[in-house]
Design an enzyme around this catalytic site. Sequence first.
Site, PDB file in Angstrom:
ATOM      1  N   ASN A 155     -12.556 110.139  15.003  1.00  0.00           N
ATOM      2  CA  ASN A 155     -11.334 110.001  13.944  1.00  0.00           C
ATOM      3  C   ASN A 155     -12.234 110.097  12.704  1.00  0.00           C
ATOM      4  OD1 ASN A 155     -12.589 107.776  15.082  1.00  0.00           O
ATOM      5  ND2 ASN A 155     -11.425 106.389  13.770  1.00  0.00           N
ATOM      6  N   ILE A 156     -11.810 110.337  11.643  1.00  0.00           N
ATOM      7  CA  ILE A 156     -12.664 110.864  10.342  1.00  0.00           C
ATOM      8  C   ILE A 156     -11.846 110.026   8.853  1.00  0.00           C
ATOM      9  CG2 ILE A 156     -13.798 112.578   8.423  1.00  0.00           C
ATOM     10  CD1 ILE A 156     -13.060 114.703  10.794  1.00  0.00           C
ATOM     11  N   GLU A 157     -12.220 109.214   8.689  1.00  0.00           N
ATOM     12  CA  GLU A 157     -11.702 108.463   7.441  1.00  0.00           C
ATOM     13  C   GLU A 157     -11.404 108.878   6.345  1.00  0.00           C
ATOM     14  OE1 GLU A 157     -12.427 104.535   7.918  1.00  0.00           O
ATOM     15  OE2 GLU A 157     -10.802 104.516   9.869  1.00  0.00           O
ATOM     16  N   CYS A 177      -6.559 111.234  12.678  1.00  0.00           N
ATOM     17  CA  CYS A 177      -7.483 110.603  13.965  1.00  0.00           C
ATOM     18  C   CYS A 177      -8.521 112.103  15.069  1.00  0.00           C
ATOM     19  CB  CYS A 177      -6.155 110.423  14.958  1.00  0.00           C
ATOM     20  SG  CYS A 177      -4.811 109.049  14.059  1.00  0.00           S
ATOM     21  N   GLU A 203      -7.405 112.947  17.848  1.00  0.00           N
ATOM     22  CA  GLU A 203      -7.106 113.542  18.745  1.00  0.00           C
ATOM     23  C   GLU A 203      -6.757 114.779  18.165  1.00  0.00           C
ATOM     24  OE1 GLU A 203      -6.468 110.399  18.365  1.00  0.00           O
ATOM     25  OE2 GLU A 203      -5.075 109.457  20.286  1.00  0.00           O
ATOM     26  N   CYS A 258      -1.560 107.679  18.463  1.00  0.00           N
ATOM     27  CA  CYS A 258      -0.586 107.366  17.863  1.00  0.00           C
ATOM     28  C   CYS A 258       0.549 108.129  17.444  1.00  0.00           C
ATOM     29  CB  CYS A 258      -0.765 107.234  16.393  1.00  0.00           C
ATOM     30  SG  CYS A 258      -1.417 108.620  15.527  1.00  0.00           S
ATOM     31  N   CYS A 304       0.047 111.894  16.680  1.00  0.00           N
ATOM     32  CA  CYS A 304      -0.654 112.429  17.200  1.00  0.00           C
ATOM     33  C   CYS A 304      -0.267 112.726  18.699  1.00  0.00           C
ATOM     34  CB  CYS A 304      -2.040 112.215  17.833  1.00  0.00           C
ATOM     35  SG  CYS A 304      -3.088 111.675  17.259  1.00  0.00           S
TER      36      CYS A 304
HETATM   37  N1  THU Z   1      -7.029 106.756  15.395  1.00  0.00           N
HETATM   38  C1  THU Z   1      -7.451 107.352  16.033  1.00  0.00           C
HETATM   39  O1  THU Z   1      -8.406 108.196  16.068  1.00  0.00           O
HETATM   40  N2  THU Z   1      -6.451 107.640  17.161  1.00  0.00           N
HETATM   41  C2  THU Z   1      -5.333 107.284  17.285  1.00  0.00           C
HETATM   42  O2  THU Z   1      -4.033 107.679  17.817  1.00  0.00           O
HETATM   43  C3  THU Z   1      -5.136 106.172  16.568  1.00  0.00           C
HETATM   44  C4  THU Z   1      -5.653 105.146  15.269  1.00  0.00           C
HETATM   45  C5  THU Z   1      -7.998 106.354  14.395  1.00  0.00           C
HETATM   46  C6  THU Z   1      -7.602 106.464  12.770  1.00  0.00           C
HETATM   47  C7  THU Z   1      -7.944 105.296  12.170  1.00  0.00           C
HETATM   48  O3  THU Z   1      -9.924 105.795  11.448  1.00  0.00           O
HETATM   49  C8  THU Z   1      -8.434 104.262  12.858  1.00  0.00           C
HETATM   50  O4  THU Z   1      -8.312 104.858  14.674  1.00  0.00           O
HETATM   51  C9  THU Z   1      -7.639 102.979  13.146  1.00  0.00           C
HETATM   52  O5  THU Z   1      -6.554 102.981  12.748  1.00  0.00           O
END
Ligand code: THU
Length: 129
Positions: free
Chosen positions: A42-44, A53, A55, A86, A89
């Site tokens: 994941n990259i925010e 996310c 995935e 989520c 995804c």
């Molecule tokens: N996140 C994922 O990478 N995959 C998911 O299926 C659920 C959420 C990440 C997004 C965000 O960076 C962090 O988890 C918190 O929501």
Amino acid sequence: MNNKELIKYALEAREKSYSPYSKFKVGAAILTKSGEVITGCNIESASYTPTICAERTALAKCVSEGHTDIEKIAVVGSLEKISYPCGVCRQFLREFGKDMLIICATSEDNYTEYKLSELLPNSFGPEDL
Ligand code: THU
């Protein structure tokens, strides 16, 4: 490649997570039907909404490298309990098949496996347009 091996790739990918806001690291590893492994984390973003996310990072890398033949994807979150992909995804993965396997893990020894169609029943996909 077995599930444990694929989970190991997802755990390694999780180390690359850029998640300074949530501090919730996620890693994913896709196995293509031709045997390639493509990982993602994941990259925010400081403006939050553009966050991607793990995935979808993995799937974007996969498709942009020419692989749309997905056999399975392993996903690891940050908690002691299993995290599941989520909704966004699930739908993004759905584009490339209802039968792919989703392995949701906390470690190589603790995982559950689903078909995408179990996690996203009665889905809308390319055949529906
Ligand atoms: N996140 C994922 O990478 N995959 C998911 O299926 C659920 C959420 C990440 C997004 C965000 O960076 C962090 O988890 C918190 O929501």
